[in-house]
Design a protein around this motif. Structure first.
Motif, PDB file in Angstrom:
ATOM      1  N   UNK A  64     -15.038 -15.025 -45.068  1.00  0.00           N
ATOM      2  CA  UNK A  64     -15.837 -15.779 -44.106  1.00  0.00           C
ATOM      3  C   UNK A  64     -15.291 -17.183 -43.862  1.00  0.00           C
ATOM      4  N   UNK A  65     -14.678 -17.778 -44.878  1.00  0.00           N
ATOM      5  CA  UNK A  65     -14.112 -19.124 -44.736  1.00  0.00           C
ATOM      6  C   UNK A  65     -13.023 -19.122 -43.668  1.00  0.00           C
ATOM      7  N   UNK A  66     -12.122 -18.148 -43.732  1.00  0.00           N
ATOM      8  CA  UNK A  66     -11.031 -18.079 -42.755  1.00  0.00           C
ATOM      9  C   UNK A  66     -11.529 -17.731 -41.358  1.00  0.00           C
ATOM     10  N   UNK A  67     -12.529 -16.874 -41.273  1.00  0.00           N
ATOM     11  CA  UNK A  67     -13.099 -16.553 -39.961  1.00  0.00           C
ATOM     12  C   UNK A  67     -13.731 -17.791 -39.326  1.00  0.00           C
ATOM     13  N   UNK A  68     -14.476 -18.561 -40.119  1.00  0.00           N
ATOM     14  CA  UNK A  68     -15.094 -19.770 -39.577  1.00  0.00           C
ATOM     15  C   UNK A  68     -14.028 -20.793 -39.188  1.00  0.00           C
ATOM     16  N   UNK A  69     -13.006 -20.931 -40.020  1.00  0.00           N
ATOM     17  CA  UNK A  69     -11.945 -21.903 -39.714  1.00  0.00           C
ATOM     18  C   UNK A  69     -11.256 -21.559 -38.396  1.00  0.00           C
ATOM     19  N   UNK A  70     -11.023 -20.274 -38.145  1.00  0.00           N
ATOM     20  CA  UNK A  70     -10.419 -19.853 -36.877  1.00  0.00           C
ATOM     21  C   UNK A  70     -11.323 -20.213 -35.702  1.00  0.00           C
TER      22      UNK A  70
END
Length: 158
Positions: free
Chosen positions: A86-92
């Motif tokens: 979820x961290x990488x999805x939000x960062x994108x």
């Protein structure tokens, strides 16, 4: 007197609409022109050549706290491996919104730390000299969905 926001030429915006499939759709772009304080506003959406005229009520200025992912599936909270993603999805999503993240540090070996009965603190981040915490929680209006968003921390002892 109106409660509508005032926009200026060049402001970065978040535009909430409904896609052709009937599902909610969030787009990002810039204000291309303003008629008056009550709108409508000409917006230039990212990746498109022409402008769209939209009512001002559908626009928000982009901020770290309104870049929100709403994802289907409560397993995203329950499974540590999925929660970590979820961290990488939000960062994108934040990068698509045009935000500059100065630093982002996962919490709890990347899988987050339960910080309430509703969800997890996933990461600490900073932007514009301010500190924030990225959280994943169950959506209060849709029991089958998860929200991933930033909040200002009150007190953190991680």
């Amino acid at each position: 007197m109106t409660n509508l926001r005032r926009f200026s030429h060049g402001d970065r915006i978040r535009y909430e609409t409904t896609g052709d499939d009937g599902y909610p759709l969030v787009r990002y772009g810039f204000v291309g022109g303003v008629t008056d304080d009550e709108g409508p506003v000409v917006i230039m959406l990212d990746g498109e050549l022409g402008g769209d005229v939209v009512e001002i009520a559908h626009l928000q200025p982009v901020s770290i706290c309104n870049v929100v992912l709403k994802l289907e599936g409560t397993d995203l909270l329950d499974d540590p491996g999925l929660r970590q993603g979820l961290v990488n999805l939000w960062r994108a999503e934040a990068e698509e919104a045009g935000l500059q993240i100065a630093s982002l540090h996962p919490i709890g070996s990347g899988t987050g730390v339960r910080d309430s009965s509703e969800g997890y603190a996933l990461a600490e981040l900073s932007t514009g000299g301010e500190q924030y915490v990225l959280r994943a929680t169950g959506c209060p209006h849709d029991a089958g969905s998860v929200l991933v968003r930033c909040d200002r921390p009150n007190r953190w002892d991680f």
